[in-house]
Design a protein around this motif. Structure first.
Motif, PDB file in Angstrom:
ATOM      1  N   ASN A  14      -3.967   1.572   6.655  1.00 59.98           N
ATOM      2  CA  ASN A  14      -3.761   0.271   7.288  1.00 59.98           C
ATOM      3  C   ASN A  14      -2.884   0.502   8.516  1.00 59.98           C
ATOM      4  O   ASN A  14      -1.656   0.515   8.435  1.00 59.98           O
ATOM      5  N   TRP A  15      -3.518   0.673   9.651  1.00 62.59           N
ATOM      6  CA  TRP A  15      -2.798   1.064  10.866  1.00 62.59           C
ATOM      7  C   TRP A  15      -1.908  -0.055  11.401  1.00 62.59           C
ATOM      8  O   TRP A  15      -0.914   0.205  12.069  1.00 62.59           O
ATOM      9  N   LEU A  16      -2.256  -1.285  11.101  1.00 60.23           N
ATOM     10  CA  LEU A  16      -1.399  -2.406  11.507  1.00 60.23           C
ATOM     11  C   LEU A  16      -0.066  -2.346  10.763  1.00 60.23           C
ATOM     12  O   LEU A  16       1.001  -2.551  11.360  1.00 60.23           O
ATOM     13  N   LEU A  17      -0.129  -2.041   9.478  1.00 60.04           N
ATOM     14  CA  LEU A  17       1.089  -1.895   8.681  1.00 60.04           C
ATOM     15  C   LEU A  17       1.953  -0.759   9.217  1.00 60.04           C
ATOM     16  O   LEU A  17       3.174  -0.905   9.371  1.00 60.04           O
ATOM     17  N   LEU A  18       1.323   0.375   9.519  1.00 62.94           N
ATOM     18  CA  LEU A  18       2.044   1.531  10.043  1.00 62.94           C
ATOM     19  C   LEU A  18       2.688   1.224  11.390  1.00 62.94           C
ATOM     20  O   LEU A  18       3.876   1.504  11.604  1.00 62.94           O
ATOM     21  N   ALA A  19       1.913   0.630  12.305  1.00 58.10           N
ATOM     22  CA  ALA A  19       2.437   0.332  13.642  1.00 58.10           C
ATOM     23  C   ALA A  19       3.565  -0.685  13.586  1.00 58.10           C
ATOM     24  O   ALA A  19       4.593  -0.533  14.278  1.00 58.10           O
ATOM     25  N   ASN A  20       3.415  -1.705  12.754  1.00 56.77           N
ATOM     26  CA  ASN A  20       4.445  -2.726  12.625  1.00 56.77           C
ATOM     27  C   ASN A  20       5.724  -2.149  12.054  1.00 56.77           C
ATOM     28  O   ASN A  20       6.829  -2.427  12.537  1.00 56.77           O
ATOM     29  N   MET A  21       5.582  -1.323  11.025  1.00 58.87           N
ATOM     30  CA  MET A  21       6.744  -0.684  10.401  1.00 58.87           C
ATOM     31  C   MET A  21       7.494   0.193  11.398  1.00 58.87           C
ATOM     32  O   MET A  21       8.730   0.138  11.508  1.00 58.87           O
ATOM     33  N   LEU A  22       6.737   1.011  12.160  1.00 53.28           N
ATOM     34  CA  LEU A  22       7.372   1.900  13.134  1.00 53.28           C
ATOM     35  C   LEU A  22       8.036   1.114  14.260  1.00 53.28           C
ATOM     36  O   LEU A  22       9.124   1.486  14.715  1.00 53.28           O
ATOM     37  N   ALA A  23       7.401   0.033  14.701  1.00 55.75           N
ATOM     38  CA  ALA A  23       7.990  -0.779  15.764  1.00 55.75           C
ATOM     39  C   ALA A  23       9.326  -1.362  15.321  1.00 55.75           C
ATOM     40  O   ALA A  23      10.313  -1.348  16.082  1.00 55.75           O
ATOM     41  N   LEU A  24       9.393  -1.865  14.096  1.00 53.41           N
ATOM     42  CA  LEU A  24      10.652  -2.407  13.575  1.00 53.41           C
ATOM     43  C   LEU A  24      11.712  -1.313  13.434  1.00 53.41           C
ATOM     44  O   LEU A  24      12.884  -1.523  13.766  1.00 53.41           O
ATOM     45  N   ALA A  25      11.291  -0.137  12.950  1.00 50.25           N
ATOM     46  CA  ALA A  25      12.238   0.957  12.757  1.00 50.25           C
ATOM     47  C   ALA A  25      12.789   1.464  14.089  1.00 50.25           C
ATOM     48  O   ALA A  25      13.996   1.723  14.217  1.00 50.25           O
ATOM     49  N   VAL A  26      11.939   1.596  15.094  1.00 47.89           N
ATOM     50  CA  VAL A  26      12.389   2.045  16.424  1.00 47.89           C
ATOM     51  C   VAL A  26      13.308   1.001  17.053  1.00 47.89           C
ATOM     52  O   VAL A  26      14.344   1.333  17.638  1.00 47.89           O
ATOM     53  N   GLY A  53       9.094 -12.744  14.008  1.00 46.12           N
ATOM     54  CA  GLY A  53       7.637 -12.670  14.068  1.00 46.12           C
ATOM     55  C   GLY A  53       7.109 -11.334  13.577  1.00 46.12           C
ATOM     56  O   GLY A  53       6.090 -11.275  12.873  1.00 46.12           O
ATOM     57  N   ALA A  54       7.804 -10.256  13.931  1.00 40.04           N
ATOM     58  CA  ALA A  54       7.379  -8.925  13.478  1.00 40.04           C
ATOM     59  C   ALA A  54       7.513  -8.800  11.967  1.00 40.04           C
ATOM     60  O   ALA A  54       6.639  -8.228  11.295  1.00 40.04           O
ATOM     61  N   PHE A  55       8.600  -9.340  11.410  1.00 43.18           N
ATOM     62  CA  PHE A  55       8.761  -9.321   9.958  1.00 43.18           C
ATOM     63  C   PHE A  55       7.692 -10.178   9.285  1.00 43.18           C
ATOM     64  O   PHE A  55       7.161  -9.812   8.229  1.00 43.18           O
ATOM     65  N   ALA A  56       7.385 -11.340   9.884  1.00 41.17           N
ATOM     66  CA  ALA A  56       6.349 -12.208   9.321  1.00 41.17           C
ATOM     67  C   ALA A  56       5.004 -11.489   9.292  1.00 41.17           C
ATOM     68  O   ALA A  56       4.253 -11.579   8.298  1.00 41.17           O
ATOM     69  N   LEU A  57       4.687 -10.774  10.364  1.00 38.98           N
ATOM     70  CA  LEU A  57       3.437 -10.018  10.417  1.00 38.98           C
ATOM     71  C   LEU A  57       3.416  -8.929   9.354  1.00 38.98           C
ATOM     72  O   LEU A  57       2.383  -8.695   8.702  1.00 38.98           O
ATOM     73  N   LEU A  58       4.555  -8.260   9.154  1.00 37.33           N
ATOM     74  CA  LEU A  58       4.652  -7.218   8.131  1.00 37.33           C
ATOM     75  C   LEU A  58       4.394  -7.800   6.745  1.00 37.33           C
ATOM     76  O   LEU A  58       3.615  -7.238   5.953  1.00 37.33           O
ATOM     77  N   LEU A  59       5.023  -8.935   6.451  1.00 36.78           N
ATOM     78  CA  LEU A  59       4.870  -9.558   5.136  1.00 36.78           C
ATOM     79  C   LEU A  59       3.444 -10.072   4.931  1.00 36.78           C
ATOM     80  O   LEU A  59       2.874  -9.930   3.841  1.00 36.78           O
ATOM     81  N   LEU A  60       2.859 -10.663   5.975  1.00 35.97           N
ATOM     82  CA  LEU A  60       1.487 -11.154   5.873  1.00 35.97           C
ATOM     83  C   LEU A  60       0.496 -10.005   5.671  1.00 35.97           C
ATOM     84  O   LEU A  60      -0.488 -10.141   4.935  1.00 35.97           O
ATOM     85  N   THR A  61       0.761  -8.884   6.317  1.00 36.86           N
ATOM     86  CA  THR A  61      -0.091  -7.702   6.136  1.00 36.86           C
ATOM     87  C   THR A  61      -0.022  -7.221   4.689  1.00 36.86           C
ATOM     88  O   THR A  61      -1.046  -6.868   4.083  1.00 36.86           O
ATOM     89  N   ILE A 120      11.235  -6.945   0.134  1.00 39.53           N
ATOM     90  CA  ILE A 120      11.484  -6.949   1.580  1.00 39.53           C
ATOM     91  C   ILE A 120      11.819  -8.361   2.053  1.00 39.53           C
ATOM     92  O   ILE A 120      12.770  -8.562   2.827  1.00 39.53           O
ATOM     93  N   PHE A 121      11.046  -9.357   1.593  1.00 36.63           N
ATOM     94  CA  PHE A 121      11.310 -10.739   2.005  1.00 36.63           C
ATOM     95  C   PHE A 121      12.716 -11.180   1.604  1.00 36.63           C
ATOM     96  O   PHE A 121      13.426 -11.820   2.387  1.00 36.63           O
ATOM     97  N   THR A 122      13.136 -10.853   0.387  1.00 35.59           N
ATOM     98  CA  THR A 122      14.452 -11.273  -0.091  1.00 35.59           C
ATOM     99  C   THR A 122      15.561 -10.657   0.741  1.00 35.59           C
ATOM    100  O   THR A 122      16.555 -11.323   1.074  1.00 35.59           O
ATOM    101  N   HIS A 123      15.411  -9.384   1.103  1.00 35.88           N
ATOM    102  CA  HIS A 123      16.412  -8.735   1.957  1.00 35.88           C
ATOM    103  C   HIS A 123      16.475  -9.406   3.331  1.00 35.88           C
ATOM    104  O   HIS A 123      17.555  -9.632   3.871  1.00 35.88           O
ATOM    105  N   ILE A 124      15.303  -9.702   3.891  1.00 37.76           N
ATOM    106  CA  ILE A 124      15.269 -10.356   5.202  1.00 37.76           C
ATOM    107  C   ILE A 124      15.941 -11.717   5.133  1.00 37.76           C
ATOM    108  O   ILE A 124      16.793 -12.058   5.969  1.00 37.76           O
TER     109      ILE A 124
END
Length: 371
Positions: A12-24, A285-293, A317-321
């Motif tokens: 799931n490349w969307l999950l990977l890209a979103n995760m890396l974007a948040l981490a960077v 928004g990035a977190f919302a996309l991650l959770l929706l994915t 993840i949602f609870t931490h956010i």
């Protein structure tokens, strides 16, 4: 096409890209919040975070490509390891912010509570998927035992923030696992009844002060309510577009936000001041996309076990956010919970990426589970 290449292309490349974007972005935010510090340790926080992100990325890729059904063999040993490290923390742990919650093992410094939560999700998912036919009361009782052991050890530290994480995670798993709604309603009512007793009898004085400051931020502006008031000032002063990356004369640089926690617990306050409303909304928004994915993956999970794993990790993840952002804007008491992938938290980044790797594994192997 080899099975390995098929799995690699099926990530799931969307999950990977979103995760890396948040981490960077997290590494950038940590650098911007600590670059002005004179002490060497603080100036290296962003480098250490970057190293953990790289280790976490490796764990994510490996976990994604390994069939998640292997968790059936590793869940109980990992859960036992989490309990063991929590017990070890009781005797050998390091106290941070009033809680003996960190464990130093050579060069590795981590919170066993975070490992225990991930392992607990695995065991709960395994149990709820395998024993759906037994009476709901027995399922509830056994789930309570699975959660109760690590939760009690975490409360003894005492780390209230990490203990609270268990509640929504367990409720989400019980709901998706098919426990009747009437049982869930009873649990909520019982918990609400015992909250006043727990506050008065079970909390340390500094924890009670945090709740008092949450209920009335004006009661002790120079003491218990200092951090929350300065957090609100920092976020509010950021305005629409923020003061800018590495901006001078900020609440961060002037030391009004706690210097020992601005890069982890109060990272959202720093982002709000430097990146403003726009930056905060992009982050949400990035977190919302991650959770929706993650929920999308759960919807297409090949079996009940995979579904429960994804729901457990998503609720974690949602609870931490929600807790982290909520405490910085004054809608929740301060609990010292890091913001996933963004806060400086070392091993927690690894745990979250490992968890998201499990989510990706459920996606990659969804068709194999139904065959």
């Amino acid at each position: 096409m080899t099975p390995f290449l098929r799995k690699l292309l099926g990530l799931n490349w969307l999950l990977l890209a979103n995760m890396l974007a948040l981490a960077v972005f997290g590494v950038i935010a940590i650098y911007s919040a600590t670059y002005m510090r004179e002490d060497t340790i603080a100036s290296e926080f962003w480098r250490q975070q970057a190293n953990w992100v790289m280790v976490g990325l490796f764990a994510f890729m490996v976990t994604s490509l390994v069939d998640y059904h292997w968790i059936r063999l590793g869940a109980l040993p990992l859960y036992a390891a989490g309990i063991f490290f929590l017990v070890l923390t009781k005797f050998m742990g390091t106290k941070v912010y009033g809680a003996k919650s960190w464990l130093h093992l050579g060069p590795i410094n981590f919170q066993p509570a975070q490992l225990a939560v991930i392992a607990g999700i695995m065991v709960l998912a395994l149990f709820l998927s395998q024993f759906r036919q037994i009476h709901p009361m027995f399922r509830l009782l056994l789930c309570g035992i699975i959660v109760g052991a690590p939760c009690l050890l975490i409360l003894m530290q005492p780390d209230l923030g990490e203990a609270i994480i268990w509640a929504p995670v367990l409720m989400a798993l019980l709901f998706v696992g098919g426990l009747p709604i009437r049982y869930l309603i009873c649990i909520v009512l019982i918990v609400l009844t015992f909250i006043p007793i727990a506050i008065n009898l079970g909390l340390k004085p500094y924890q009670k002060d945090r709740i008092t400051a949450f209920l009335d931020p004006n009661i002790d502006k120079q003491g218990a309510a200092w951090a929350i008031n300065q957090s609100l000032i920092a976020i509010g002063s950021g305005g629409w577009s923020g003061k800018g990356f590495k901006a001078p004369n900020t609440q961060i640089e002037l030391g009004f936000l706690p210097a020992t926690a601005v890069h982890n617990d109060y990272i959202f306050s720093a982002i709000g001041e430097q990146w403003g409303f726009v930056g905060g909304m992009f982050l949400i928004g990035a977190f919302a996309l991650l959770l929706l994915t993650c929920l999308f993956v759960a919807f297409f999970a090949g079996d009940q076990f995979g579904l429960l794993l994804v729901i457990g990790i998503t609720s974690l993840i949602f609870t931490h956010i929600f807790q982290n952002m909520g405490m910085t804007i004054g809608i929740l008491p301060i609990t010292g919970v890091p913001l996933p992938l963004v806060s400086y938290s070392g091993s927690f980044v690894l745990m979250i990426m490992f968890g998201l790797g499990i989510v990706n594994s459920v996606w990659v192997h969804r068709k194999m589970a139904t065959e």
